[in-house]
Design an enzyme around this catalytic site. Sequence first.
Site, mmCIF file in Angstrom:
data_model
loop_
_atom_site.group_PDB
_atom_site.id
_atom_site.type_symbol
_atom_site.label_atom_id
_atom_site.label_comp_id
_atom_site.label_asym_id
_atom_site.label_seq_id
_atom_site.Cartn_x
_atom_site.Cartn_y
_atom_site.Cartn_z
ATOM 1 C CG HIS A 42 72.285 104.092 -2.100
ATOM 2 N ND1 HIS A 42 72.270 105.148 -1.200
ATOM 3 C CD2 HIS A 42 73.428 103.398 -1.835
ATOM 4 C CE1 HIS A 42 73.346 105.083 -0.436
ATOM 5 N NE2 HIS A 42 74.062 104.029 -0.792
ATOM 6 N N GLY B 105 86.600 135.507 -8.868
ATOM 7 C CA GLY B 105 85.300 135.120 -9.425
ATOM 8 C C GLY B 105 85.368 134.526 -10.817
ATOM 9 C CD GLU C 177 80.935 131.507 -16.254
ATOM 10 O OE1 GLU C 177 82.077 131.843 -15.859
ATOM 11 O OE2 GLU C 177 80.659 130.340 -16.594
#
Length: 548
Positions: free
Chosen positions: A114, A459, A463
């Site tokens: 990590h 969708g 946008e």
Amino acid sequence: MKKRVGEYLMDCLSTAGVDKVFGVPGDFNLAFLDDIISRDDMEWVGNTNELNASYAADGYARMSGLSAMVTTFGVGELSAVNGIAGAYAERIPVVEITGAPTREVEKAGKYIHHSLGEGNFDNYRKMYAEITTAQGYITPENAQEEIPRLINAALSERRPVHIHLPIDVAMVEIDVENEYQVPDFKQNDVSQYIKMVKEKLNKASQPVIITGHEINSFQLHDELEQFVNKTHIPVAQLSLGKGAFNEENPYYMGIYDGSIADKAIRDYVDQSDLILNIGAKLTDSATAGFSYKFDINDVIMLNQHNFKLGDTEAKEVTLPELLDGLLEMDYVNEADYPKYERPEAGQYEVTNEPLSQETYFKMIQDFIKPNDVLIAEQGTSFFGGYDLALNKTNKFIGQPLWGSIGYTLPATLGSQIADPNRRNVLLIGDGSLQLTVQEISTMIRQHLKPVLFVINNDGYTIERKIHGEHAPYNDIFMWDYKALPAVFGAKEEDVQIHEATTSEELQKAFEAIDANPDIMHLVEVKMAMLDAPHKLEEASKAFADQNS
């Protein structure tokens, strides 16, 4: 009294009002998690990933005033960055606790998992410095100073803080000298600034208040309404902070969103000779691309650490102090103003024709109950949702400043778990749902009962409205949304599934939901791909112009 550092941390958070902790287990926090699950006053809510945990903590804090989450070092804390940044932007107090490697490992600069494999252990803390209001590295020596400092910073600024807790430190016993108490944060004398405001008001013929999200963050609804009732100054809300003012109050005018606001509100605000901006930020999304017609430099700003009137500025004052000062003001406005017109019920026809966005939101308006918590996802849901008329007891949650799609589904987990007795109604689109959908499984595991409305319009419609109506990057793969609860382990008695392609089917779904309030409901609402609320149609043009 001797307590482990981890135990002391959780005692402090409990005193500050936290009773649920979100997050994901990891080897650098596991032993510390034992200090959470062993408590009678706190519950561990495990999430499907750290991003969702950060969104859930945000939703919880919007209801309860403070939240906490736990991640592991590196991979966990960085997965939460997006949610923590959103909480910072919108002033939501989240305590992000990172379980970290031991001090010995860090001192030796070992290449552990990590990490970035370079022996450094402060990289991620440096990243968090930009998106939190305070940060701290906890040691046994500083725990009793740092932990209260960080919690107080989250409470006073209503913004997230970051706690770096090495796992060996969490297990160390310390002598606790004084139990934590939440302090009184009001200290500054703001009378000189209030006097200046009153002098301006006395000369004004058309004053108005614009208010927003900081009222919600600092839970100053009663104080603001007292000031308005006393002075009779009309109020316009921003979409960023809807719910800041009681929409049933006679001095409420409606939503101001720049050029796309209703004409009466737009004209009144734009032509006002004195605007008091109380707890609001005039962002692009809240003003349709900065389309207001007044001079921002003439606005009197009364925000957290931001009083501004002409050339006078003060950064040390807080919003709660300013509102307390306003309540001492002796002033009454006599100017007339446009009154808010609440929509009448049943302003639509129930038919078997394809459902439209316009009809959908008119029907949602009638579906909302006075005590509901309404959560609206950034996109068609938010732009339709922020125009809905609320009752005083409703709560509205959105994220229009940060605007991270997918935020609201985990936020609904957080807000619902903060108050299981209030019905949470989520309005979300299919594109946003696909980002964070796993948290439905946590809702099922926690036996929560929200109502989830999923708009399936194939969708990213918001946008598409800004750019690329038929571009492939605005497409998503079609899922079987009604099958999701079963995929996540729900039994038939846990979740009821509905599908609505017409107003008739949506009305039947409403009736089934009201008849069965003790289970979760998921409603898939199908609408045309390019259909959108009127406000989104107009705002998207402003966004497109802004980006060109």
